[in-house]
Design a protein around this motif. Structure first.
Motif, PDB file in Angstrom:
ATOM      1  N   ASN A 136      50.419 -72.291 -88.881  1.00 53.03           N
ATOM      2  CA  ASN A 136      49.906 -73.567 -88.386  1.00 53.03           C
ATOM      3  C   ASN A 136      48.361 -73.554 -88.426  1.00 53.03           C
ATOM      4  OD1 ASN A 136      50.101 -76.133 -87.434  1.00 53.03           O
ATOM      5  ND2 ASN A 136      50.697 -75.593 -85.366  1.00 53.03           N
ATOM      6  N   GLN A 137      47.693 -73.672 -87.273  1.00 51.90           N
ATOM      7  CA  GLN A 137      46.219 -73.638 -87.277  1.00 51.90           C
ATOM      8  C   GLN A 137      45.690 -72.341 -86.674  1.00 51.90           C
ATOM      9  OE1 GLN A 137      44.792 -77.097 -85.149  1.00 51.90           O
ATOM     10  NE2 GLN A 137      45.155 -78.403 -86.914  1.00 51.90           N
ATOM     11  N   SER A 138      46.558 -71.386 -86.461  1.00 54.69           N
ATOM     12  CA  SER A 138      46.190 -70.236 -85.632  1.00 54.69           C
ATOM     13  C   SER A 138      45.600 -69.077 -86.433  1.00 54.69           C
ATOM     14  CB  SER A 138      47.438 -69.758 -84.880  1.00 54.69           C
ATOM     15  OG  SER A 138      47.179 -68.545 -84.210  1.00 54.69           O
ATOM     16  N   GLY A 139      44.296 -68.893 -86.286  1.00 50.87           N
ATOM     17  CA  GLY A 139      43.612 -67.776 -86.940  1.00 50.87           C
ATOM     18  C   GLY A 139      44.172 -66.444 -86.497  1.00 50.87           C
ATOM     19  N   THR A 140      44.407 -66.275 -85.195  1.00 48.12           N
ATOM     20  CA  THR A 140      44.919 -64.984 -84.725  1.00 48.12           C
ATOM     21  C   THR A 140      46.295 -64.713 -85.330  1.00 48.12           C
ATOM     22  OG1 THR A 140      45.767 -66.027 -82.709  1.00 48.12           O
ATOM     23  CG2 THR A 140      43.636 -64.907 -82.556  1.00 48.12           C
ATOM     24  N   THR A 141      47.170 -65.708 -85.319  1.00 52.97           N
ATOM     25  CA  THR A 141      48.514 -65.466 -85.871  1.00 52.97           C
ATOM     26  C   THR A 141      48.412 -65.040 -87.328  1.00 52.97           C
ATOM     27  OG1 THR A 141      49.461 -67.092 -84.360  1.00 52.97           O
ATOM     28  CG2 THR A 141      50.783 -66.503 -86.288  1.00 52.97           C
TER      29      THR A 141
ATOM     30  N   ARG B  64      32.964 -71.243 -89.756  1.00 54.44           N
ATOM     31  CA  ARG B  64      34.259 -71.023 -90.428  1.00 54.44           C
ATOM     32  C   ARG B  64      35.407 -70.959 -89.434  1.00 54.44           C
ATOM     33  NH1 ARG B  64      33.064 -68.062 -95.389  1.00 54.44           N
ATOM     34  NH2 ARG B  64      30.853 -68.311 -95.769  1.00 54.44           N
ATOM     35  N   LYS B  65      35.264 -71.664 -88.336  1.00 57.61           N
ATOM     36  CA  LYS B  65      36.388 -71.730 -87.382  1.00 57.61           C
ATOM     37  C   LYS B  65      37.189 -73.000 -87.695  1.00 57.61           C
ATOM     38  CE  LYS B  65      34.775 -68.277 -84.692  1.00 57.61           C
ATOM     39  NZ  LYS B  65      35.471 -67.147 -84.099  1.00 57.61           N
ATOM     40  N   GLU B  66      37.719 -73.668 -86.661  1.00 57.22           N
ATOM     41  CA  GLU B  66      38.547 -74.843 -86.884  1.00 57.22           C
ATOM     42  C   GLU B  66      37.795 -75.917 -87.676  1.00 57.22           C
ATOM     43  OE1 GLU B  66      38.629 -72.776 -84.540  1.00 57.22           O
ATOM     44  OE2 GLU B  66      40.486 -72.819 -83.373  1.00 57.22           O
TER      45      GLU B  66
ATOM     46  N   SER C 234      36.206 -60.942 -86.431  1.00 52.53           N
ATOM     47  CA  SER C 234      36.752 -59.668 -85.935  1.00 52.53           C
ATOM     48  C   SER C 234      38.271 -59.608 -86.094  1.00 52.53           C
ATOM     49  CB  SER C 234      36.407 -59.503 -84.452  1.00 52.53           C
ATOM     50  OG  SER C 234      37.122 -60.452 -83.673  1.00 52.53           O
ATOM     51  N   GLN C 235      38.878 -60.751 -86.398  1.00 52.07           N
ATOM     52  CA  GLN C 235      40.348 -60.799 -86.418  1.00 52.07           C
ATOM     53  C   GLN C 235      40.946 -59.941 -87.526  1.00 52.07           C
ATOM     54  OE1 GLN C 235      41.274 -64.982 -86.592  1.00 52.07           O
ATOM     55  NE2 GLN C 235      40.536 -65.376 -84.513  1.00 52.07           N
ATOM     56  N   PHE C 236      40.195 -59.738 -88.623  1.00 55.95           N
ATOM     57  CA  PHE C 236      40.690 -58.860 -89.698  1.00 55.95           C
ATOM     58  C   PHE C 236      40.872 -57.442 -89.156  1.00 55.95           C
ATOM     59  CE2 PHE C 236      37.619 -61.747 -92.151  1.00 55.95           C
ATOM     60  CZ  PHE C 236      38.588 -62.705 -92.384  1.00 55.95           C
TER      61      PHE C 236
ATOM     62  N   ASP D 175      33.255 -76.637 -89.006  1.00 52.68           N
ATOM     63  CA  ASP D 175      31.909 -76.066 -88.911  1.00 52.68           C
ATOM     64  C   ASP D 175      31.371 -76.452 -87.532  1.00 52.68           C
ATOM     65  OD1 ASP D 175      29.166 -75.701 -88.838  1.00 52.68           O
ATOM     66  OD2 ASP D 175      28.878 -76.230 -90.939  1.00 52.68           O
ATOM     67  N   ARG D 176      31.521 -75.550 -86.593  1.00 49.20           N
ATOM     68  CA  ARG D 176      31.240 -75.895 -85.197  1.00 49.20           C
ATOM     69  C   ARG D 176      29.763 -76.152 -84.935  1.00 49.20           C
ATOM     70  NH1 ARG D 176      35.625 -71.961 -81.989  1.00 49.20           N
ATOM     71  NH2 ARG D 176      37.308 -73.511 -82.109  1.00 49.20           N
ATOM     72  N   LEU D 177      28.874 -75.544 -85.709  1.00 48.42           N
ATOM     73  CA  LEU D 177      27.434 -75.802 -85.496  1.00 48.42           C
ATOM     74  C   LEU D 177      27.108 -77.226 -85.925  1.00 48.42           C
ATOM     75  CD1 LEU D 177      25.822 -72.443 -86.683  1.00 48.42           C
ATOM     76  CD2 LEU D 177      26.537 -73.129 -84.382  1.00 48.42           C
TER      77      LEU D 177
ATOM     78  N   LYS E 204      46.307 -76.942 -79.446  1.00 52.50           N
ATOM     79  CA  LYS E 204      46.200 -75.643 -80.132  1.00 52.50           C
ATOM     80  C   LYS E 204      46.192 -74.491 -79.133  1.00 52.50           C
ATOM     81  CE  LYS E 204      43.547 -73.266 -83.740  1.00 52.50           C
ATOM     82  NZ  LYS E 204      43.154 -71.989 -83.184  1.00 52.50           N
ATOM     83  N   THR E 205      45.437 -74.673 -78.053  1.00 53.81           N
ATOM     84  CA  THR E 205      45.363 -73.586 -77.061  1.00 53.81           C
ATOM     85  C   THR E 205      45.604 -74.046 -75.630  1.00 53.81           C
ATOM     86  OG1 THR E 205      42.967 -73.910 -76.868  1.00 53.81           O
ATOM     87  CG2 THR E 205      43.731 -72.184 -78.391  1.00 53.81           C
ATOM     88  N   TYR E 206      45.568 -75.393 -75.383  1.00 50.86           N
ATOM     89  CA  TYR E 206      45.601 -75.819 -73.977  1.00 50.86           C
ATOM     90  C   TYR E 206      46.158 -77.239 -73.860  1.00 50.86           C
ATOM     91  CZ  TYR E 206      43.783 -75.849 -69.141  1.00 50.86           C
ATOM     92  OH  TYR E 206      43.646 -75.890 -67.767  1.00 50.86           O
TER      93      TYR E 206
HETATM   94  C1  LIG Z   1      38.556 -69.863 -83.233  1.00 44.09           C
HETATM   95  C2  LIG Z   1      39.624 -70.073 -82.472  1.00 44.09           C
HETATM   96  O1  LIG Z   1      40.902 -69.747 -82.774  1.00 44.09           O
HETATM   97  P1  LIG Z   1      41.587 -68.947 -83.973  1.00 44.09           P
HETATM   98  O2  LIG Z   1      40.516 -68.243 -84.743  1.00 44.09           O
HETATM   99  O3  LIG Z   1      42.530 -68.002 -83.289  1.00 44.09           O
HETATM  100  O4  LIG Z   1      42.306 -69.987 -84.772  1.00 44.09           O
HETATM  101  C3  LIG Z   1      39.462 -70.675 -81.118  1.00 44.09           C
HETATM  102  O5  LIG Z   1      40.442 -70.653 -80.332  1.00 44.09           O
HETATM  103  O6  LIG Z   1      38.386 -71.204 -80.798  1.00 44.09           O
END
Ligand SMILES: C=C(OP(=O)(O)O)C(=O)O
Ligand SMILES: O=C(O)C1=C[C@@H](OP(=O)(O)O)[C@@H](O)[C@H](O)C1
Length: 418
Positions: free
Chosen positions: A91-96, A331-333, A168-170, A335-337, A402-404
């Motif tokens: 789905n959208q989950s980087g950790t998964t 490079r998160k959900e 760091s997730q890698f 470009d957060r900046l 996504k998280t909450y």
């Molecule tokens: C970056 C995030 O999640 P993830 O990398 O796990 O998708 C987040 O929860 O802000």
């Protein structure tokens, strides 16, 4: 769209927040790779953890869910004994996604990993290279270093170079699969590691499941099933602690004590530097209105999920705030900046983007309908601007799922708004 109104009086309350996404997803994976049946309590139920629940089920773990009790039991599996192909949708989950790819590479059969469009745009290249070095075959049918990916193991383990500056997730994903690799794992970082506390968290959760690990390597072994209590989510806590600082009220986040595994509890230190009154004990963190908030100059490379929260607080300070060290959050959900600067400017706030962060100058937000870019943290952070300013609307508020999923209801209750 959701319309939010300003608080009538500063909050004075204690909140119980849902479980940590990061700890839930680590504990679920370690339990799935363990011998025996584990019971996890305080589990987060949100899109990201549902993705992990689906993923470990695909790996062969047997999962029983009691959502009302925030409890999951997991009977572990040994992916090295797998025979058939599997596919996992993160789905959208980087950790998964980043945690599952190395686990799929333990299997002597083909595993396909995919995600939605947002996750397909995020980098996987370093993990692809590392898994190849460790002995897996990785196919990249779309674009190099992007989902979808197909991996066939088993990886044999050993020494592997890995860049640390993107995510760091890698490293966390490789470490968690490491004990099931024949030769164990020894990672050599080729660039400075971002989000360091998350790797410390990985080692701590692995240790709780019977595999002692440091942040760079692990010996061959098996996880042992255990009972595991997940802490409340510290990134989610940042919105409530920020709300107290912005309104001059008092909010205590229960269950996030001084022994927390989550680096994001250090967001409270930043609020303290800004002049908020902060107290911490074994049971929780409290922010209560102190002096008028001061701007700060702060490196947030360790706690970047709270950078957008800080941007919202910075609007209410009495001088500029400069945030550094977080170029990688482009490079998160989204470009957060770029997103945070664009949206604050839309509200008439003086905000400036830098390569490694942003500068926010205080101001009074104009009535604005904010774009969230499908990023849960944009939605949650920008909603804080409504605490003291009328006419704030949030587009696509459901992205918080996504998280909450209950974020808006919980924030309204904590700040006593309808
Ligand atoms: C970056 C995030 O999640 P993830 O990398 O796990 O998708 C987040 O929860 O802000
Ligand atoms: O390991 C984890 O649980 C996480 C690590 C961080 O990502 P990066 O390491 O990609 O910065 C963080 O932003 C994410 O929300 C969760």
């Amino acid at each position: 769209m959701i319309m939010l109104s300003p608080v009538e009086q500063p909050p004075d309350t204690t909140v119980q927040l849902p479980g940590s996404k990061s700890i839930t997803n680590r504990a679920l994976l370690c339990a799935a790779l363990a011998e025996g049946t584990s019971t996890l309590t305080g589990v987060l139920f949100a899109d990201d953890t549902r993705a992990m629940l689906g993923a470990i089920t695909a790996l062969g773990a047997q999962v029983t869910v009691d959502e009302a009790a925030a409890t999951v039991t997991v009977r572990g599996t040994d992916p090295r004994a797998a025979t058939g192909p599997v596919s996992v949708f993160a789905n959208q989950s980087g950790t998964t996604a980043r945690f599952l790819l190395p686990a799929l590479a333990l299997r002597p059969a083909r595993g396909v990993l995919d995600g939605d469009a947002q996750l397909r745009a995020r980098p996987f290249g370093p993990l692809v290279e590392a898994l190849r070095t460790l002995g897996a075959r990785v196919e990249e049918p779309a674009e190099a270093g992007r989902l979808p990916l197909a991996v066939t193991g088993p990886v044999h383990g050993g020494r592997v170079p890995l860049p640390g500056h993107l995510s760091s997730q890698f490293l966390s994903g490789l470490l968690m699969a490491g004990p099931l690799m024949r030769d164990g794992l020894a990672v050599e970082l080729t660039s400075p590691l971002v989000s360091v506390p998350y790797v410390t968290m990985t080692a701590a959760v692995m240790t709780a499941f019977g595999v002692p690990a440091d942040g760079l390597g692990v010996a061959p072994g098996r996880y042992r099933a255990t009972g595991y209590a997940v802490e409340p989510d510290a990134s989610a806590a940042s919105y409530f602690l920020a709300a107290a600082a912005i309104t001059g009220g008092r909010i205590t986040v229960a269950g996030l004590g001084t022994g927390s595994l989550q680096g994001d509890v250090r967001f409270a230190d930043v609020l303290e530097r800004m002049g908020a009154r902060v107290s911490r004990d074994a049971d929780g963190i409290t922010v209560s209105g102190g002096e008028p908030l001061r701007g700060v100059d702060v490196d947030m490379a360790d706690i970047s999920d709270t950078a957008q929260t800080l941007a919202a607080v910075a609007v209410h300070a009495d001088g500029p705030t400069r945030v550094r060290g977080i170029g990688f959050i482009r490079r998160k959900e989204t470009d957060r900046l770029a997103a945070v600067v664009t949206e604050l400017r839309r509200a008439g706030i003086d905000a400036e983007e830098h390569e490694d962060g942003f500068t926010i100058r205080p101001g009074r937000p104009a009535p604005t309908r904010f774009d969230t870019y499908g990023d849960h943290r944009m939605a949650m952070s920008l909603s804080l601007l409504s605490l003291r300013s009328p006419g704030i609307e949030i587009d696509n508020p459901r992205c918080v799922a996504k998280t909450y999923p209950e974020f808006f209801a919980d924030l309204s209750r904590a700040t006593a708004r309808a």
